[in-house]
Design an enzyme around this catalytic site. Structure first.
Site, PDB file in Angstrom:
ATOM      1  N   TYR A 204       0.873  -1.176   0.000  1.00 42.49           N
ATOM      2  CA  TYR A 204       0.000   0.000   0.000  1.00 42.49           C
ATOM      3  C   TYR A 204       0.909   1.223   0.000  1.00 42.49           C
ATOM      4  CZ  TYR A 204      -4.108  -2.845   1.159  1.00 42.49           C
ATOM      5  OH  TYR A 204      -5.131  -3.760   1.126  1.00 42.49           O
ATOM      6  N   LYS A 301     -12.418  -4.921   2.726  1.00 44.29           N
ATOM      7  CA  LYS A 301     -13.450  -5.404   3.649  1.00 44.29           C
ATOM      8  C   LYS A 301     -14.752  -5.855   2.985  1.00 44.29           C
ATOM      9  CE  LYS A 301     -11.268  -5.204   7.345  1.00 44.29           C
ATOM     10  NZ  LYS A 301     -10.658  -6.493   7.553  1.00 44.29           N
TER      11      LYS A 301
HETATM   12  P1  RFL Z   1     -22.483  -8.860  -5.178  1.00 41.67           P
HETATM   13  O1  RFL Z   1     -21.226  -9.626  -5.385  1.00 41.67           O
HETATM   14  O2  RFL Z   1     -22.619  -7.550  -5.861  1.00 41.67           O
HETATM   15  O3  RFL Z   1     -23.680  -9.817  -5.590  1.00 41.67           O
HETATM   16  C1  RFL Z   1     -25.000  -9.352  -5.702  1.00 41.67           C
HETATM   17  C2  RFL Z   1     -25.690 -10.161  -6.767  1.00 41.67           C
HETATM   18  O4  RFL Z   1     -27.055  -9.759  -6.859  1.00 41.67           O
HETATM   19  C3  RFL Z   1     -27.402  -9.751  -8.225  1.00 41.67           C
HETATM   20  N1  RFL Z   1     -28.601  -8.907  -8.449  1.00 41.67           N
HETATM   21  C4  RFL Z   1     -29.828  -9.415  -8.684  1.00 41.67           C
HETATM   22  N2  RFL Z   1     -30.296 -10.658  -8.723  1.00 41.67           N
HETATM   23  C5  RFL Z   1     -31.615 -10.845  -8.993  1.00 41.67           C
HETATM   24  N3  RFL Z   1     -32.468  -9.826  -9.243  1.00 41.67           N
HETATM   25  C6  RFL Z   1     -32.035  -8.542  -9.228  1.00 41.67           C
HETATM   26  N4  RFL Z   1     -32.869  -7.526  -9.503  1.00 41.67           N
HETATM   27  C7  RFL Z   1     -30.665  -8.303  -8.919  1.00 41.67           C
HETATM   28  N5  RFL Z   1     -29.912  -7.185  -8.818  1.00 41.67           N
HETATM   29  C8  RFL Z   1     -28.663  -7.570  -8.535  1.00 41.67           C
HETATM   30  C9  RFL Z   1     -26.165  -9.213  -8.915  1.00 41.67           C
HETATM   31  O5  RFL Z   1     -26.145  -9.509 -10.301  1.00 41.67           O
HETATM   32  C10 RFL Z   1     -25.070  -9.921  -8.143  1.00 41.67           C
HETATM   33  O6  RFL Z   1     -24.687 -11.144  -8.726  1.00 41.67           O
HETATM   34  O7  RFL Z   1     -22.750  -8.594  -3.627  1.00 41.67           O
HETATM   35  P2  RFL Z   1     -22.406  -9.502  -2.347  1.00 41.67           P
HETATM   36  O8  RFL Z   1     -22.762 -10.928  -2.581  1.00 41.67           O
HETATM   37  O9  RFL Z   1     -22.975  -8.767  -1.207  1.00 41.67           O
HETATM   38  O10 RFL Z   1     -20.802  -9.494  -2.261  1.00 41.67           O
HETATM   39  C11 RFL Z   1     -20.111  -8.318  -1.944  1.00 41.67           C
HETATM   40  C12 RFL Z   1     -18.800  -8.258  -2.714  1.00 41.67           C
HETATM   41  O11 RFL Z   1     -18.986  -8.667  -4.056  1.00 41.67           O
HETATM   42  C13 RFL Z   1     -18.226  -6.843  -2.690  1.00 41.67           C
HETATM   43  O12 RFL Z   1     -18.272  -6.305  -1.386  1.00 41.67           O
HETATM   44  C14 RFL Z   1     -16.789  -6.725  -3.130  1.00 41.67           C
HETATM   45  O13 RFL Z   1     -16.496  -7.385  -4.313  1.00 41.67           O
HETATM   46  C15 RFL Z   1     -16.490  -5.233  -3.282  1.00 41.67           C
HETATM   47  N6  RFL Z   1     -15.411  -4.991  -4.225  1.00 41.67           N
HETATM   48  C16 RFL Z   1     -14.158  -5.134  -3.787  1.00 41.67           C
HETATM   49  N7  RFL Z   1     -13.943  -5.424  -2.486  1.00 41.67           N
HETATM   50  C17 RFL Z   1     -12.699  -5.561  -2.039  1.00 41.67           C
HETATM   51  O14 RFL Z   1     -12.529  -5.833  -0.851  1.00 41.67           O
HETATM   52  N8  RFL Z   1     -11.619  -5.417  -2.907  1.00 41.67           N
HETATM   53  C18 RFL Z   1     -11.792  -5.159  -4.240  1.00 41.67           C
HETATM   54  O15 RFL Z   1     -10.840  -5.067  -4.982  1.00 41.67           O
HETATM   55  C19 RFL Z   1     -13.092  -4.987  -4.722  1.00 41.67           C
HETATM   56  N9  RFL Z   1     -13.301  -4.724  -6.017  1.00 41.67           N
HETATM   57  C20 RFL Z   1     -15.680  -4.669  -5.567  1.00 41.67           C
HETATM   58  C21 RFL Z   1     -14.591  -4.550  -6.464  1.00 41.67           C
HETATM   59  C22 RFL Z   1     -16.982  -4.454  -6.018  1.00 41.67           C
HETATM   60  C23 RFL Z   1     -17.245  -4.085  -7.339  1.00 41.67           C
HETATM   61  N10 RFL Z   1     -18.613  -3.801  -7.727  1.00 41.67           N
HETATM   62  C24 RFL Z   1     -19.699  -4.183  -6.867  1.00 41.67           C
HETATM   63  C25 RFL Z   1     -18.988  -2.926  -8.739  1.00 41.67           C
HETATM   64  C26 RFL Z   1     -14.841  -4.253  -7.800  1.00 41.67           C
HETATM   65  C27 RFL Z   1     -16.153  -4.026  -8.257  1.00 41.67           C
HETATM   66  C28 RFL Z   1     -16.329  -3.726  -9.725  1.00 41.67           C
HETATM   67  C1  PHB Z   2      -7.233  -7.092  -4.577  1.00 42.83           C
HETATM   68  O1  PHB Z   2      -6.364  -7.977  -4.583  1.00 42.83           O
HETATM   69  O2  PHB Z   2      -8.046  -6.960  -5.487  1.00 42.83           O
HETATM   70  C2  PHB Z   2      -7.294  -6.129  -3.437  1.00 42.83           C
HETATM   71  C3  PHB Z   2      -6.498  -6.363  -2.337  1.00 42.83           C
HETATM   72  C4  PHB Z   2      -6.532  -5.469  -1.270  1.00 42.83           C
HETATM   73  C5  PHB Z   2      -7.363  -4.382  -1.323  1.00 42.83           C
HETATM   74  C6  PHB Z   2      -8.186  -4.167  -2.421  1.00 42.83           C
HETATM   75  C7  PHB Z   2      -8.147  -5.051  -3.489  1.00 42.83           C
HETATM   76  O3  PHB Z   2      -7.358  -3.492  -0.291  1.00 42.83           O
END
Ligand code: RFL
Ligand code: PHB
Length: 394
Positions: A204, A301
């Protein structure tokens, strides 16, 4: 309209929805999962990468730990750096636990396979998901399935695991919900590249040009991020410009460290937001994961909070449905929100400490905080405790 009966209707097949489905199935509670996207789309989304040790334990205790152990990487801590300085924070030494690097897409695959093995019903590619009667004991969800047929799903409870833009949150009457929100004046440009990581654990980096993060997915794939302005046009960022900016911000050339470059195969701009909706329950509707809260990714997180929510929600739904005992269900929102707010605070703290603004006063404070964090065991322990994560249920 076809009618399907189940015990728990789960909206969303992201990590929250599928992990909940799995935990319920472990105790013999039936669920149907309804997902807007195709299964291939859901399984190929590039997102988070870090699992807290308590989440790894949860997966392991529920038969989902094999690939995490084989293909994930145990990390003792992280590197924190600013120009001329790189310091390792050893979480294992500081708080007795580290973290695991395991891509969210891998976890998504594991959860999908576990769902297949259990033989329970999932609908992918649905449209028009609508919630009904969530303030009664017989809630239902209607939708159009991938073949165009209208389906009515009747349940004892509905789990809204439908992420940031899903319909579940809106099914709580506006007068009964509160929203807390913080927007940030920057975003991340994230890349995946076919090149071995130039570091053994995540870096970081605070830099006057903007924050940078070096993460990874495997021994041959690196994941890196750059702080960029909110309205960034990705077309303005050639591969060479990205690698040059990463090299500068991550301190290449200093003390002999170099950033290895390779072909970039995924590039995206990710907006930032802190968002919490309360309460996380309305009648027989329970909200979990990103549907209830979003954190900026700096603290890693988002995925961990989604897992922690459903680890609380599964036993609450099992007691409610099997024994008619509502005590855990009644406590769900308040208990979950304690962790949500702690992670929201940590993610906000990591974000505001590490991302550069054009305010010189803020920059001096940030440098002071970083120096304090590495020089003082009390400060580094506080970071380690939050990053490595609390036990589930705390
Ligand atoms: P998700 O993974 O968004 O899953 C929600 C699901 O609900 C579906 N959905 C529907 N289904 C039926 N009917 C509808 N009307 C619906 N509307 C939506 C969606 O298609 C989806 O499949 O939420 P969940 O399960 O709560 O999981 C949370 C995590 O995915 C999320 O917190 C993390 O991925 C956040 N996040 C990241 N977190 C990190 O810690 N590090 C990262 O690098 C990181 N990159 C990201 C991310 C979240 C992103 N999003 C949401 C845009 C990158 C992206 C692009
Ligand atoms: C990742 O590997 O995508 C990643 C790891 C740590 C973070 C955010 C994203 O704080």
């Amino acid at each position: 309209m076809g009618t399907v009966q189940t015990e728990v209707a789960i909206i969303g097949a992201g990590p929250a929805g599928l992990l909940l489905a799995h935990l319920l199935a472990q105790d013999g509670v039936d669920s149907v999962v309804v997902e807007r996207r195709s299964r291939a789309y859901v399984e190929s989304r590039v997102r988070a990468g870090i699992l807290e040790s308590s989440v790894v334990e949860l997966l392991d205790n529920n038969g989902l730990g094999a690939r995490v152990a084989e293909e994930g990487q145990a990390h003792r801590g992280i590197y924190l750096q600013w120009p001329g300085q790189r310091h390792h924070l050893d979480f294992v030494e500081l708080v007795g636990r580290g973290v695991h690097l395991y891509g969210q897409s891998e976890l998504q695959l594991d959860l999908g396979r576990a769902r297949d093995a259990g033989g329970q019903v999932s609908f992918y590619g649905v449209s028009g998901t609508t919630l009904h009667d969530v303030d009664t004991d017989r809630p239902s969800v209607t939708f159009t399935d991938a073949d165009g047929a209208l389906v009515r799903l009747e349940a004892r409870a509905v789990a809204g695991c439908d992420g940031k833009h899903g319909p579940s949150r809106q099914a709580i009457p506006e007068a009964s919900r509160s929203v807390f929100e913080r927007l940030y004046p920057f975003a991340w440009l994230g890349i995946l590249a076919t090149v071995p990581p130039s570091t053994d654990e995540l870096i970081y980096a605070w830099h006057p040009d903007g924050f940078a993060l070096h993460s990874m997915r495997s021994d041959s794939v690196s994941r890196l991020y750059l702080q960029v302005p909110v309205a960034t046009d990705i077309a303005a960022w050639s591969d060479e410009r990205i690698w040059d900016a990463l090299s500068t911000r991550l301190g290449a050339g200093q003390t002999g460290w170099e950033l290895k470059r390779g072909p970039i195969f995924d590039k995206a701009v990710l907006p930032f937001q802190s968002f919490v909706m309360t309460p996380m329950r309305h009648g027989r509707l329970f909200i979990a994961g990103d549907a209830a809260h979003t954190v900026p990714p700096t603290g890693a997180k988002g995925l961990n909070l989604a897992a922690a929510d459903v680890a609380l929600l599964a036993p609450a739904l099992i007691s409610l449905i099997r024994e008619g005992d509502a005590r855990l269900a009644d406590a769900y929102s308040e208990t979950a929100l304690r962790r949500v707010w702690r992670s929201t605070y940590f993610s906000w703290w990591m974000t505001t400490t590490l991302h550069t603004t054009d305010d010189p006063f803020t920059s001096e404070l940030q440098r002071t905080v970083l120096e304090m964090t590495v020089a003082s065991r009390a400060h580094s322990t506080a970071l380690a405790e939050s990053y490595a994560g609390l036990p589930i249920g705390v």
